[in-house]
Scaffold this motif. Sequence first.
Motif, PDB file in Angstrom:
ATOM      1  N   LEU A 247      -8.638 -10.359   4.395  1.00  0.00           N
ATOM      2  CA  LEU A 247      -8.789 -11.570   5.328  1.00  0.00           C
ATOM      3  C   LEU A 247      -7.789 -12.433   5.234  1.00  0.00           C
ATOM      4  O   LEU A 247      -6.832 -13.097   6.284  1.00  0.00           O
ATOM      5  CB  LEU A 247     -10.083 -12.138   5.153  1.00  0.00           C
ATOM      6  CG  LEU A 247     -10.370 -13.446   6.190  1.00  0.00           C
ATOM      7  CD1 LEU A 247     -10.302 -13.266   7.717  1.00  0.00           C
ATOM      8  CD2 LEU A 247     -11.683 -14.259   5.874  1.00  0.00           C
ATOM      9  N   MET A 248      -7.191 -12.954   4.081  1.00  0.00           N
ATOM     10  CA  MET A 248      -6.226 -13.941   3.745  1.00  0.00           C
ATOM     11  C   MET A 248      -5.074 -13.304   4.067  1.00  0.00           C
ATOM     12  O   MET A 248      -4.059 -14.051   4.460  1.00  0.00           O
ATOM     13  CB  MET A 248      -6.487 -14.463   2.227  1.00  0.00           C
ATOM     14  CG  MET A 248      -7.687 -15.282   1.898  1.00  0.00           C
ATOM     15  SD  MET A 248      -7.749 -16.618   2.885  1.00  0.00           S
ATOM     16  CE  MET A 248      -6.668 -17.707   2.542  1.00  0.00           C
ATOM     17  N   SER A 249      -4.556 -12.145   3.860  1.00  0.00           N
ATOM     18  CA  SER A 249      -3.856 -11.255   4.046  1.00  0.00           C
ATOM     19  C   SER A 249      -3.359 -11.427   5.524  1.00  0.00           C
ATOM     20  O   SER A 249      -2.322 -11.620   6.087  1.00  0.00           O
ATOM     21  CB  SER A 249      -3.490 -10.180   3.882  1.00  0.00           C
ATOM     22  OG  SER A 249      -3.811  -9.959   2.184  1.00  0.00           O
ATOM     23  N   GLY A 250      -4.322 -11.291   6.593  1.00  0.00           N
ATOM     24  CA  GLY A 250      -4.469 -11.192   7.938  1.00  0.00           C
ATOM     25  C   GLY A 250      -3.941 -12.720   8.319  1.00  0.00           C
ATOM     26  O   GLY A 250      -3.284 -12.785   9.155  1.00  0.00           O
ATOM     27  N   ILE A 251      -4.778 -13.686   7.828  1.00  0.00           N
ATOM     28  CA  ILE A 251      -4.182 -15.059   8.255  1.00  0.00           C
ATOM     29  C   ILE A 251      -2.953 -15.433   7.892  1.00  0.00           C
ATOM     30  O   ILE A 251      -2.321 -16.156   8.543  1.00  0.00           O
ATOM     31  CB  ILE A 251      -5.601 -16.003   7.481  1.00  0.00           C
ATOM     32  CG1 ILE A 251      -7.051 -15.704   8.007  1.00  0.00           C
ATOM     33  CG2 ILE A 251      -4.944 -17.791   7.739  1.00  0.00           C
ATOM     34  CD1 ILE A 251      -7.953 -16.591   7.189  1.00  0.00           C
ATOM     35  N   THR A 252      -2.401 -15.025   6.641  1.00  0.00           N
ATOM     36  CA  THR A 252      -1.238 -15.332   6.371  1.00  0.00           C
ATOM     37  C   THR A 252      -0.055 -14.574   7.346  1.00  0.00           C
ATOM     38  O   THR A 252       0.815 -15.169   7.736  1.00  0.00           O
ATOM     39  CB  THR A 252      -0.684 -14.515   4.755  1.00  0.00           C
ATOM     40  OG1 THR A 252      -1.629 -15.037   3.852  1.00  0.00           O
ATOM     41  CG2 THR A 252       0.528 -14.761   4.300  1.00  0.00           C
ATOM     42  N   LEU A 280       0.805  -3.147   9.024  1.00  0.00           N
ATOM     43  CA  LEU A 280       1.933  -3.202   7.939  1.00  0.00           C
ATOM     44  C   LEU A 280       2.058  -4.330   7.267  1.00  0.00           C
ATOM     45  O   LEU A 280       2.363  -4.221   6.062  1.00  0.00           O
ATOM     46  CB  LEU A 280       3.114  -2.401   8.658  1.00  0.00           C
ATOM     47  CG  LEU A 280       3.090  -0.988   9.057  1.00  0.00           C
ATOM     48  CD1 LEU A 280       4.451  -0.866   9.893  1.00  0.00           C
ATOM     49  CD2 LEU A 280       3.077  -0.118   8.004  1.00  0.00           C
ATOM     50  N   LYS A 281       2.068  -5.563   8.033  1.00  0.00           N
ATOM     51  CA  LYS A 281       2.400  -6.585   7.399  1.00  0.00           C
ATOM     52  C   LYS A 281       1.187  -7.098   6.392  1.00  0.00           C
ATOM     53  O   LYS A 281       1.362  -7.819   5.362  1.00  0.00           O
ATOM     54  CB  LYS A 281       2.480  -7.804   8.431  1.00  0.00           C
ATOM     55  CG  LYS A 281       3.646  -7.703   9.359  1.00  0.00           C
ATOM     56  CD  LYS A 281       3.899  -8.657  10.430  1.00  0.00           C
ATOM     57  CE  LYS A 281       4.930  -8.283  11.430  1.00  0.00           C
ATOM     58  NZ  LYS A 281       4.843  -9.468  12.283  1.00  0.00           N
ATOM     59  N   ILE A 282       0.060  -6.736   6.703  1.00  0.00           N
ATOM     60  CA  ILE A 282      -1.241  -6.869   5.846  1.00  0.00           C
ATOM     61  C   ILE A 282      -1.080  -6.325   4.689  1.00  0.00           C
ATOM     62  O   ILE A 282      -1.254  -6.556   3.589  1.00  0.00           O
ATOM     63  CB  ILE A 282      -2.471  -6.739   6.510  1.00  0.00           C
ATOM     64  CG1 ILE A 282      -2.802  -7.784   7.736  1.00  0.00           C
ATOM     65  CG2 ILE A 282      -3.627  -6.705   5.638  1.00  0.00           C
ATOM     66  CD1 ILE A 282      -3.998  -7.540   8.606  1.00  0.00           C
ATOM     67  N   SER A 283      -0.837  -4.955   4.679  1.00  0.00           N
ATOM     68  CA  SER A 283      -0.425  -3.961   3.554  1.00  0.00           C
ATOM     69  C   SER A 283       0.643  -4.505   2.747  1.00  0.00           C
ATOM     70  O   SER A 283       0.351  -4.461   1.380  1.00  0.00           O
ATOM     71  CB  SER A 283      -0.194  -2.678   4.234  1.00  0.00           C
ATOM     72  OG  SER A 283      -1.070  -2.026   4.923  1.00  0.00           O
ATOM     73  N   LEU A 284       1.637  -5.023   3.358  1.00  0.00           N
ATOM     74  CA  LEU A 284       2.855  -5.692   2.525  1.00  0.00           C
ATOM     75  C   LEU A 284       2.313  -7.049   1.551  1.00  0.00           C
ATOM     76  O   LEU A 284       2.521  -6.836   0.444  1.00  0.00           O
ATOM     77  CB  LEU A 284       3.917  -5.994   3.388  1.00  0.00           C
ATOM     78  CG  LEU A 284       5.026  -6.723   2.557  1.00  0.00           C
ATOM     79  CD1 LEU A 284       5.719  -5.725   1.454  1.00  0.00           C
ATOM     80  CD2 LEU A 284       6.101  -7.140   3.497  1.00  0.00           C
ATOM     81  N   VAL A 285       1.512  -7.692   2.133  1.00  0.00           N
ATOM     82  CA  VAL A 285       0.832  -8.814   1.762  1.00  0.00           C
ATOM     83  C   VAL A 285       0.097  -8.453   0.608  1.00  0.00           C
ATOM     84  O   VAL A 285      -0.003  -8.991  -0.483  1.00  0.00           O
ATOM     85  CB  VAL A 285       0.234  -9.659   2.905  1.00  0.00           C
ATOM     86  CG1 VAL A 285      -0.413 -11.248   1.939  1.00  0.00           C
ATOM     87  CG2 VAL A 285       1.474 -10.550   3.632  1.00  0.00           C
TER      88      VAL A 285
END
Length: 334
Positions: A247-252, A280-285
């Motif tokens: 969730l925090m990765s998604g918010i980021t 992909l961005k969530i996976s990177l974070v």
Amino acid sequence: MEFIDTYVIPGAIIVAQILALVVPLLVAVAYLTYFERKVIGAIQLRKGPNVVGPFGLFQPFADALKLLSKETILPAGANKIIFLLAPMLTFVLSLIAWAVIPFDEGMVIADINVGVLYLFAISSLGVYGVIMSGWASNSKYAFLGALRSAAQMVSYEVSIGFVIITVLLCVGSLNLTDIVEAQKTVWFAIPLLPMFVVFFISALAETNRAPFDLPEGESELVAGYFVEYSSMSFALFFLGEYANMILMSGITCVLFLGGWLPPFDIAPFNWVPGPIWFILKISLVLFVFLWVRATFPRYRYDQLMRLGWKIFLPLSLFWVVVTAGVLVAFDWVP
């Protein structure tokens, strides 16, 4: 027939949307534990899970089966109702926050105009699950872990709040879809780079991840606020922590990395669907979450509090003033 058209069909659509979000999310939580062990294994020159199934891919299911088959132990002095409600609350809160996260333009369960306030409300409720578990366990170790965790989460929510205010000043809207669309020219991670760094580090502290995993300090608190938990009640805390990481990765990604937008609006980048870019961005974070855990030692508690109150809070407050001043001076107010 009118009743079916008015109530049943929209209700069925909403349930289908919720299942389409929750089921992949639960699978992602399960395999995040697998990838964490693989990444840390690679960093420490080990293999990680490699026995259960090809390349160890069935390891999350083996772990789930082990936890399901264990006995749920209720301490004799515990308040049993609150003891069992706490992990449920923690897990449910990590799921319902996804209702306002947009995966693509129009691909969101609830596209409300106060999406950021909704996320604030859900994140502030997360402290209650921790406090309830520590108090209801009737254990001094669990209660100390709960107090430390609650203080940590509240401390870093303050700086997260100011960071989000800087983003809202640049957008002029509390709607998360509007925040993403405002980044078509440039992602906010570039002009607001210090706030991006503060937000990510605060997200580590908010989710009790290393190097801020003080509530789980094994050397002094055994295992923190969930020391008395076992079986599926422990698994719900475990799943809640990893769901909060996602969730925090998604918010980021929504606030700073352009959400579903490609890095460049040219071929072949704009051929890739928006939800793929978002995942992909969530996976990177998330990879950076795991990388940090394998790299940095745990903070001392006074260092943790000093960082939150004496560094991040003044810095984020200063950046709010600077951002507002620049927007007004150059007439960029949205």
